[in-house]
Design an enzyme around this catalytic site. Sequence first.
Site: not given
Length: 343
Positions: A228, A266, A268
């Site tokens: 992340s 992830s 983001d």
Amino acid sequence: MSVTARDFGIVCGTMPTGPRNAITDVPGVRVGHHTLRAGDINTGVTAIVPHGGNMYRRKVLAAADVINGFGKSAGLVQVDELGTLETPILLSNTFAVGTCANALIREAIAQNPDIGRQTATVNPVVGECNDGPLNDIQAMAVTEDHARLALVSASDEMAQGNVGAGTGMSCFGFKGGIGTSSRRIVLDASDFHLGVLVLSNFGRAGDLVLPDGRRPSPKTTQDVEKGSVIIVLATDIPMEHRQLQRVSRRCGAGLARLGAFWGHGSGDITVGFSTGVVFDHDEPADFVQIRALNEGRIDELFRAAAEATQEAVLNSLCAAEAMVGRGRQKRRSLADWLRQSER
């Protein structure tokens, strides 16, 4: 002083930086860290404070952009609904979000005893990344006192790398962490700044691309993207909420330049704020005036967001020292790889 990408001749883009090349080039913005390092515990808290006043009473314009929503952050829904930030921003590990939110709530109530009684409740904003590979995240070591220590240590001079929330993070198979960068923008013959701070914990090993085309190899077996990144963007340029959200979205271009593709696992996220627009919680008037950027000038901010994000991530990788963490797991420093490649 932290080692940065520019110490190795690595420059991202063409725009000039601010004097510190940091998010704290935005006047009034301060950053503080509290770091925990003991045995399998490698974690901490990082605080981003937009101004030195009462954040609840003097809210700043804010926006969020979720590039990929695999994350457990707090407060983003209200930031996007109301377009304001009314607490500092805290960053930490995934299991510390609730703890950090409580710390922000208690700090706000201490300054504003009417919260939740005579006036509205408060919206704490917390970002997180999973530092589990290098930190015993199940220990839930971060406390409210640690969050407060990060807040009280906030300064315009900030460390990068293995500090605060970045202590146990990994990025592109290397040691990740906290990084920052800024860009100076001239508008109406006056200097303004746009700064970025990242908590870098993303990217598949071997995918990192440097501005000169080199592809550093950390020599790990990681083959999936499951990290992340939290990006905090700050500026003193006045604008509308919609404009700030558009600028915040361009931070994703900086990640893409590095080789990231925002994988399934992830998280983001960008949280942006502008100290150039402040809202009075107790405003008595029916109408308020807001100064806003000429949309025809916004490309400069788009470029600044992309360049500063790219460089902030590289700074996090260069400033971070090699680490042996929980279970003897190792992460190499990008700075060590760069030194060896120069021989």
